[in-house]
Design a protein around this motif. Sequence first.
Motif, PDB file in Angstrom:
ATOM      1  N   ARG A 421      48.673  -8.449  11.480  1.00 20.56           N
ATOM      2  CA  ARG A 421      48.286  -9.853  11.424  1.00 20.56           C
ATOM      3  C   ARG A 421      47.181 -10.148  12.435  1.00 20.56           C
ATOM      4  O   ARG A 421      47.053  -9.465  13.457  1.00 20.56           O
ATOM      5  N   ASP A 424      47.440  -9.875  16.474  1.00 16.61           N
ATOM      6  CA  ASP A 424      48.286  -8.768  16.909  1.00 16.61           C
ATOM      7  C   ASP A 424      47.601  -7.923  17.974  1.00 16.61           C
ATOM      8  O   ASP A 424      46.373  -7.746  17.966  1.00 16.61           O
ATOM      9  N   ASP A 444      56.032  -6.588  20.459  1.00 18.52           N
ATOM     10  CA  ASP A 444      56.424  -7.422  21.598  1.00 18.52           C
ATOM     11  C   ASP A 444      55.336  -8.424  21.974  1.00 18.52           C
ATOM     12  O   ASP A 444      55.613  -9.452  22.604  1.00 18.52           O
ATOM     13  N   HIS A 445      54.089  -8.127  21.584  1.00 14.37           N
ATOM     14  CA  HIS A 445      52.963  -8.987  21.941  1.00 14.37           C
ATOM     15  C   HIS A 445      52.514  -9.853  20.771  1.00 14.37           C
ATOM     16  O   HIS A 445      51.477 -10.518  20.870  1.00 14.37           O
ATOM     17  N   ARG A 446      53.233  -9.850  19.663  1.00 11.97           N
ATOM     18  CA  ARG A 446      52.814 -10.627  18.490  1.00 11.97           C
ATOM     19  C   ARG A 446      52.976 -12.127  18.779  1.00 11.97           C
ATOM     20  O   ARG A 446      54.045 -12.574  19.204  1.00 11.97           O
ATOM     21  N   PRO A 447      51.923 -12.938  18.510  1.00 12.82           N
ATOM     22  CA  PRO A 447      52.036 -14.392  18.718  1.00 12.82           C
ATOM     23  C   PRO A 447      53.135 -14.988  17.840  1.00 12.82           C
ATOM     24  O   PRO A 447      53.334 -14.570  16.692  1.00 12.82           O
ATOM     25  N   LYS A 448      53.848 -15.979  18.375  1.00  2.00           N
ATOM     26  CA  LYS A 448      54.965 -16.578  17.638  1.00  2.00           C
ATOM     27  C   LYS A 448      54.503 -17.313  16.385  1.00  2.00           C
ATOM     28  O   LYS A 448      55.266 -17.441  15.415  1.00  2.00           O
ATOM     29  N   ASP A 449      53.263 -17.828  16.407  1.00  2.00           N
ATOM     30  CA  ASP A 449      52.780 -18.591  15.255  1.00  2.00           C
ATOM     31  C   ASP A 449      51.981 -17.750  14.264  1.00  2.00           C
ATOM     32  O   ASP A 449      51.291 -18.280  13.389  1.00  2.00           O
ATOM     33  N   SER A 450      52.056 -16.411  14.396  1.00  2.00           N
ATOM     34  CA  SER A 450      51.293 -15.551  13.483  1.00  2.00           C
ATOM     35  C   SER A 450      51.847 -15.618  12.067  1.00  2.00           C
ATOM     36  O   SER A 450      53.040 -15.872  11.864  1.00  2.00           O
ATOM     37  N   LYS A 451      50.963 -15.408  11.110  1.00  2.22           N
ATOM     38  CA  LYS A 451      51.366 -15.440   9.701  1.00  2.22           C
ATOM     39  C   LYS A 451      50.872 -14.178   8.994  1.00  2.22           C
ATOM     40  O   LYS A 451      49.833 -13.631   9.351  1.00  2.22           O
TER      41      LYS A 451
END
Length: 737
Positions: A421, A424, A444-451
């Motif tokens: 995504r 990422d 662990d570093h993926r943004p919470k609002d990623s789609k």
Amino acid sequence: MAKKPAKKSSSSAAKSAVAGLDPDAAAALALDVSRLSEKDAAQANAALQAAITEHNQRYHGHDAPTISDAVFDSLRRKDEEILARFPNLSSVAADEVGAAPSEKFAKIRHRAPMLSLDNAFTDEDVSDFVKSVRRFLGLAADAPLAFTAEPKIDGLSCSLRYEKGELISAATRGDGAVGEDVTANVKTIANRKGAVPHTLKGKDVPDICEVRGEIYFGHADFAEVNARQRAAGDKEFVNPRNAAAGSLRQLDASITASRPLRFFAYAWGEMSDMPAETQSGMIAAFTKWGLPTNPLTTRCETIEEMLAFYHRIETERASLGYDIDGIVYKVDRLDLQRRLGFVSRAPRWATAHKFPAERAMTVMEGIDIQVGRTGALTPVAKLKPVTVGGVVVRNATLHNEDFIKGIGGDGQPIRDGVDIRVGDTVVIQRAGDVIPQVVSVVLDHRPKDSKPFEFPTRCPACNSEAVRETGEAIRRCTGEFACPNQVVEHLRHFVSRRAFDIEGLGEKQIEFFYGDEDLPVRAPADIFTLAKRDQQNLKKLKDKEGFGETSARNLFAAIEQRRDISLERLIYALGVRHIGETTAIVLARAYGTWKAFEEACLKVAQGDETAKEEMDSLDQIGPTVIEAVAKYFGEPRNLKRIDDLIRELKVQDAEKPQTETPVAGKTVVFTGSLEKMTRDEAKAMAERLGAKVAGSVSRKTDIVVAGPGAGSKLAKAAEFGVQVMDEDGWLKLVGAA
């Protein structure tokens, strides 16, 4: 009014997929070969071949590469993967070695060609190489078979010719057949370790002795040269290889003399007498004669010894004092080398085991979709710049929509099924395969609002529907000539080096003319109508930004020179899918004239079974090519483009290959078991003698060589009245009994 190519998917933007590559080459590197249809494979092959040719010239011809060695290796390796699965596709560029020698130097024709090496990237590749050697020679797995192993020096190849022990000439590799005369420069490589001797020592030096090796800079010497460049206010060299090439290819030999070049000898060309029967024995003779050789060269009797040497040198490479990029393995016995011979540009008896990838972590800031000549939509990761192995990487391939989703070529999960995504943090790698590429995602570093990324179903360049056919990994724009990107890429292909090769009409010029309303080029014929002796057109062009009267006249003159074109170049330039350079040559030689070729293609398009059968009987031509021909010549728009183009050209008839062997030009099929040589060895022999080797018997077959166990092919030969002989008869015919 024609649309200009969309910026995000234009040729210049698409180069970003792998820095320095055009969009189709970048797209081809992203492909999973195991999932390719033959149609997709042919298009990828054509793109890779064009890129290999272009960057070969940049590296060997101009000493100014725009991609790394690893990226170039990836082009060759990806094309080799495709050719291994689809052997009927073009291998012309893969067969090329080096580049045409510079006009600045006198030329020297090599008495024996200077070829290149195939590459191995894993221990398994090395094992496969050894197995292939044994298979070709018919050796059992436990039969003795020794190899030499030596560091692969990253420098400039050079051939030294000694006569009666005296150095008389030195030449660069050039295109493998003809090199540049750098004798005066090479003679300055003296008075230091790694010097080139002007006179060889010893009573056993052959009267004619061509020694080949690598000219290079040591790390300390490279640092010294760059310090001098800085002090003088001159441009510094990027790396030791470029510095060595630039230093050797000076018109003023005194400049070469001022730079501490070195030489390692490791091979030979023409020899009036052979002082040894093994590769290791030849290296020992070189050393005895006073030539510098690499003391690390060793002899290995097992695969385990070869790999142990590789891994030891890999750990020691930083302390060697000079650049290496792998290990070269060579069959030790020279009689076995002669039996193994060569395939295309490389010997069967040697391979280069390259060192592995380098990795780094960065953030993916976006995903661009780029459109190539065949309409392929290729996703490209836009990265926060990061340095990997000394190279700044800003982009990486994402292969296709399945790869983004976490699905591999076999339909099974990759990266544990983790998708990719925007935003990422990803691990990327540069290696001898697809470079650079995304290896994994740091969840662990993926943004919470990623789609999840939504792959487009419409072309970003023309908004046409983008479809993915069943069984294919690639989604394609259906716009074809309505898609500005596809049209521009078709035109770029038309003027490429292996096609019309029009000097001064490159990527930027094609895009300019495509988008210009005064001097529009939207089809190949427009190039020639543009350049007709029309003073009005000349006046318009010289007033355009980036042109002047001289450049405009030169461009028009270059176009005029290409009105006279060979048949095989024209066939290739048409851009018919699955017709690369090799296939174009086969078709040109088979039909001889444009008229005969066009008539045959039109009949194929009309469903004429006889015409299809005749085309199918040609060597390397199969149903996929025939289907592509039928589709291309069955399209009225294509026929109009062809008619318009042919009116502007004079097409030369194809040249028939001229050799004096009894099987030259004949089509030969081997069937059954061969007892005096392996099947591969027999095919190689036939090809050396100018014959074409086919896998099946047809009415066009001239000779069938049948051994014990021959079956349906023998029956087919009887049906068609084809000459049949046994292995002894074949050897007697070619004078090898």
